[in-house]
Design an enzyme around this catalytic site. Structure first.
Site, PDB file in Angstrom:
ATOM      1  N   CYS A 188       0.960  -1.241  -0.088  1.00 38.56           N
ATOM      2  CA  CYS A 188      -0.090  -0.011   0.043  1.00 38.56           C
ATOM      3  C   CYS A 188       0.867   1.229  -0.081  1.00 38.56           C
ATOM      4  CB  CYS A 188      -0.905  -0.036   1.133  1.00 38.56           C
ATOM      5  SG  CYS A 188      -1.836   1.368   1.449  1.00 38.56           S
TER       6      CYS A 188
ATOM      7  N   CYS B  19      -0.251   3.917   2.572  1.00 39.59           N
ATOM      8  CA  CYS B  19       0.340   3.444   3.770  1.00 39.59           C
ATOM      9  C   CYS B  19       1.661   3.900   4.140  1.00 39.59           C
ATOM     10  CB  CYS B  19       0.027   2.008   3.840  1.00 39.59           C
ATOM     11  SG  CYS B  19      -1.540   1.293   3.910  1.00 39.59           S
TER      12      CYS B  19
END
Length: 326
Positions: free
Chosen positions: A80, A83
């Site tokens: 991700c 993230c």
């Protein structure tokens, strides 16, 4: 272990009220014991403020720790990209809060069950757990200033409503030393009776919970946890078995009927309509006199106990009640 009921600000979640009572009592007990021993709870190192958590350690590292300090949860994954932008910001901010927050990082690929239990639809997703209660904070990437505003509000709620003052941070402390030291809070003389009351609440035995809290108060009339728990248990006991539709019809048809209005106010509070419950009873105070007025006033004070004296809605309602009475 499955997280407990989600609780958003602005709604009275009775499970959250119970958790707040427990957390406040533990915090007060820890401070009293530290004062008696002439010291404070063990300090943690800055490295202890950011931890990796999995399903096996969730109860210990998140639920139990959330009775000491608000735990921010960062759901992330290696693949991700957002993230990777968000996580360092969260880590930096949590360290800057210097013990008022703890950050738990959960890899969703390795902990699918926790992801499902929190209802995470996409990552990054950030939640918090305060006194055992989970609440969503935000999803997706966010700027540092926006995140800091959210965390400021979280710290304020944790301190004012749950009595959580956070952890002591010592830059020279060895990482993990505080965890290895074990719990600092000793068992109190009424722990078994209070636990029996909590178990009765969880089982829906509200009459049994009322009696268990009264048993504590008979020996210790000033016990804060028992007083707050009794107010909650009595409220749940009163509304058990009521027909909500009939109660609301009666309240609408009989605005000056004290019993009809207090029953409707009880249902309002259980349903999370705090201001409606308070407003209904304050209006009833204005319409009544003598014993009827006093009965409404007493019920309103009992509902204040359920919500908590520091809640802004209670503070505003107290002022409105004073105006209505005088």
């Amino acid at each position: 272990m499955q997280p407990r009921n989600m609780s958003m600000s602005g709604v009275v979640d009775l499970a959250a009220v119970k958790a707040a009572q427990e957390a406040k009592a533990k915090a007060e007990q820890a401070r009293a014991e530290a004062a008696r021993q002439g010291g404070g709870p063990g300090a943690v190192s800055p490295a202890d403020l950011v931890i990796d958590v999995d399903e096996a350690g969730f109860e210990r590292d998140v639920l139990q720790r959330s009775t000491e300090v608000p735990v921010v949860i960062d759901f992330w994954a290696e693949w991700c990209e957002p993230c990777k932008q968000l996580s360092p910001v969260l880590e930096q901010l949590v360290v800057e809060y210097n013990g008022r927050l703890l950050l738990a990082k959960i890899d969703v690929d390795a902990n699918q069950m926790l992801m499902q239990q929190f209802g995470v639809q996409g990552i990054p997703a950030v939640f918090a757990v305060v006194a055992g209660q989970a609440l969503p904070l935000f999803q997706g990437a966010a700027g540092k200033e926006q995140i800091q505003q959210t965390l400021d509000q979280l710290v304020q709620v944790a301190e004012q409503r749950f009595g959580l003052t956070g952890l002591t941070v010592d830059p020279d402390a060895a990482p993990g030393a505080a965890k290895d030291a074990g719990p600092a809070v000793p068992a109190g003389p009424y722990d078994a009776l209070l636990e029996a009351a909590v178990q009765a609440l969880d089982a829906g035995d509200f009459g049994g919970a009322v009696q268990a809290y009264k048993n504590v108060l008979s020996d210790d009339p000033g016990n804060t946890e028992a007083k707050l728990g009794l107010a909650q248990a009595e409220l749940l006991h009163r509304v058990q078995g009521l027909d909500p539709q009939q109660v609301r019809q009666d309240a609408a048809a009989k605005p000056a009927d004290v019993q009809a209005q207090v029953a409707a106010a009880d249902l309002d509070l259980v349903g999370g309509h705090v201001e409606d419950a308070f407003g209904r009873l304050i209006e009833t105070v204005q319409r009544t006199a003598g014993d009827d007025r006093n009965a409404v006033r007493v019920r309103l004070l009992e509902l204040f106990e359920v919500v908590g004296p520091d809640d802004p809605r209670v503070i505003a309602a107290r002022r409105a009640l004073a105006r209505a009475l005088f």
